[in-house]
Design a protein around this motif. Structure first.
Motif, short mmCIF file in Angstrom:
data_model
loop_
_atom_site.label_atom_id
_atom_site.label_comp_id
_atom_site.label_asym_id
_atom_site.label_seq_id
_atom_site.Cartn_x
_atom_site.Cartn_y
_atom_site.Cartn_z
N ALA A 182 0.84 -1.20 0.00
CA ALA A 182 0.00 0.00 0.00
C ALA A 182 0.87 1.25 0.00
N LEU A 184 3.54 1.68 -1.39
CA LEU A 184 4.12 1.89 -2.71
C LEU A 184 3.09 2.45 -3.68
N GLY A 185 1.90 2.73 -3.17
CA GLY A 185 0.88 3.37 -4.01
C GLY A 185 -0.06 2.39 -4.67
N ILE A 186 -0.08 1.14 -4.19
CA ILE A 186 -0.96 0.14 -4.79
C ILE A 186 -2.25 0.07 -3.98
N ASP A 187 -3.37 0.06 -4.66
CA ASP A 187 -4.66 -0.06 -4.00
C ASP A 187 -4.87 -1.52 -3.59
N SER B 75 -2.45 4.46 -0.22
CA SER B 75 -2.11 4.33 -1.64
C SER B 75 -2.48 5.61 -2.41
N VAL B 78 0.12 8.39 -1.46
CA VAL B 78 1.39 8.09 -2.10
C VAL B 78 1.35 8.40 -3.59
N ARG B 79 0.20 8.11 -4.21
CA ARG B 79 0.05 8.34 -5.65
C ARG B 79 0.16 9.80 -6.04
N ARG B 106 6.32 3.71 -12.52
CA ARG B 106 5.24 4.54 -13.04
C ARG B 106 5.74 5.96 -13.31
#
Lengths: 286, 237
Positions: A182, A184-187, B75, B78-79, B106
């Motif tokens: 999470a 790391l930006g993963i949903d 998430s 962070v995005r 990304r």
């Protein structure tokens, strides 16, 4: 006992084992990634078999029935995950077992309401009705070979997805440390939902392609569920490779148990499990 | 005055039952290097986790790029352009070096692709030699390089490093500091927590010192160097 007879039993055992693998792989992935013990997983297998029976009758085509069963099973998986199981990720296994046991009861009752308590059969599609002649008196049905091939193809595809794709990397990473995934930006919610739906579809497809081999009836998910738990334990929880070989072992043990010592057939599987656990308490490849 | 990229205001956070942060104000401007200092247990990691939404603040506000993000999923936060190198490094034992890097690749804000697989491997030649090794086969230093490399693969605006060089051999430390300085040159903002205050005094643009969950000092390096008694009082240096 002829060589051919043994060969037939080996083929049957492998075919059953491969089918168990498809069901058990979803169970073990879901447990490995999300920590969820899903007792209702066998119900997804039953759902697939009944969808095959119902949709084959409605459309007249077994192939079309399977194609339609896939999105239906996915929707069932997504709804259950989002509506119920998502609330249990951080709860104890006892809570999960209670909820998913309740789901078994609901699935069984739903099945009785929709399709009744009778046992049904699904015809083998015409293209696959033949059999391969082995000797004067023995032959092997083409449909069973086809089921084995489909299972192998799906197992191969699963291997590629898990080992080679980003989605697979995320599944493996999530099984180690979901909070880091999470971060790391993963949903992670989306990842869990996708894996749960995939597991549901795999179990349902297994039930659907197994429908022409066995009868479609009440309680058919329960036997599979128990065998799948045996497979998952033998293979090591969350271990796909172990699940694969564990499933083959159990498929063969079950088949040969029934042929060689019918009186002790139901005992064979557990004897094998006990032996494996004495030898390797954490699973075949731990 | 430049607009901050990330800003916390009056943040109160708990770690389990204990009240760790008592109304912390903290900001990082675009391209700025901020050292977050303080003794153990003063709330540094909790503040970082509160910024990231890993710990949900009970009170106060966290804004990223001007948008209120308090309580949003990690998430999502962070995005918006943040990469996190956690204490303990967060390496996955069953994934290879290559997979760690490719998994999170990304584009950054406005489609920026400054950092890609090849540039990360150029920056950390050691990783290039170990591409097929699994996470649990790496040394501590290699794990930290991988954790930083993985963070850069997301093309972040802000890099958060918690205990940047903890537990590493002196030679590896120097290597990590060299890379952090190089990252600073590329214009990525960084927040660094580390025991080595002397390196941070030279490297960071601004220093924030936490004492018992409140900000005891927030200012530039020169002011801190001119008044060494501040460091002595707050972190016992």
């Amino acid at each position: 006992m002829s060589v051919w007879f043994i060969l037939i039993q080996v083929l049957n055992g492998i075919q059953y084992g491969l089918l168990l693998f498809l069901v058990a792989s979803g169970l073990t992935l879901i447990f490995g990634l999300m920590g969820i013990i899903n007792l209702a997983h066998g119900s997804f297998y039953m759902l697939g078999a009944y969808l095959a029976y119902w949709l084959t009758g409605a459309t007249g085509s077994f192939a079309l029935a399977i194609v339609l069963a896939i999105p239906l099973a996915a929707v069932v998986g997504l709804v259950l995950e989002a509506g119920l199981l998502r609330t249990l990720y951080r709860r104890s296994h006892l809570d999960q077992v209670l909820l998913t046991y309740g789901l078994i009861l609901i699935f069984n009752e739903g099945q009785r309401l929709l399709w009744g308590g009778d046992v049904h059969s699904v015809a083998i599609p015409e293209l696959l009705t033949g059999s391969v002649r082995l000797t004067e008196t023995l032959s092997y049905p083409v449909y069973r070979l086809w089921v084995s091939l489909v299972c192998l193809a799906l197992a191969g595809a699963m291997y590629l997805v898990i080992q080679r794709t980003r989605f697979g990397m995320l599944i493996r990473a999530g099984a180690c440390d979901r909070d880091m995934v999470a971060a790391l930006g993963i949903d992670v919610k989306l990842l869990f939902a996708a894996v749960f739906a995939a597991g549901t579809v795999l179990a349902a497809v297994s039930g659907a392609i197994a429908a022409p081999l066995s009868s479609v009836g009440p309680g058919m998910g329960d036997t599979v569920l128990i065998l799948c738990f045996v497979v998952v334990v033998i293979g090591g929880v969350g271990n796909i490779k172990g699940t694969f070989f564990g499933a083959l072992l159990i498929g063969l043990a079950d088949t040969f148990g029934k042929v060689l010592i019918p009186d002790l057939a139901s005992f064979m599987v557990y004897a094998v499990m006990a032996a494996v656990l004495l030898w390797k308490p954490r699973g075949l490849f731990a | 005055m430049t607009k901050p990229f990330i800003a916390a205001q009056g943040v109160h956070s708990y770690y389990g039952p204990s009240h760790v942060l008592h109304g912390v104000d903290f900001r990082v401007n675009r391209g700025e290097t901020v050292a977050l200092m303080g003794r153990n247990g003063m709330g540094k990691s909790t503040l970082l986790k509160s910024l990231l939404g890993i710990v949900k603040p009970r009170d106060g506000e966290v804004r990223v790029g001007g948008t209120v993000m308090t309580g949003r999923p990690t998430s999502r936060i962070v995005r918006m352009g943040i990469a996190y190198v956690p204490e303990g490094r967060g390496i996955f034992p069953s994934l290879t070096v290559r997979e760690h890097l490719l998994m999170v690749a990304r584009r950054g804000a406005e489609g920026r692709r400054d950092w890609d697989y090849h540039r990360v491997l150029e920056t950390f030649p050691r990783l290039a030699e170990r591409l097929d090794n699994f996470g649990h086969h790496l040394s501590g230093g290699e794990q930290q390089m991988l954790s930083i490399g993985r963070a850069l693969m997301t093309n972040p605006e802000l890099l958060i490093l918690d205990e940047a060089t903890e537990g590493l051999a002196p030679l590896i430390r120097r290597e990590i500091w060299r890379v952090i300085a190089a990252i600073k040159q590329t214009g990525i903002a960084t927040v660094i927590v580390d025991k080595n205050a002397h390196v941070l005094l030279d490297l960071a643009d601004r220093h924030v010192i936490l004492v018992k969950g409140t900000v005891a000092y927030d200012g530039h390096a020169d002011a801190l160097k001119a008044n060494p008694e501040i460091l002595e009082r707050t972190i016992g240096l």
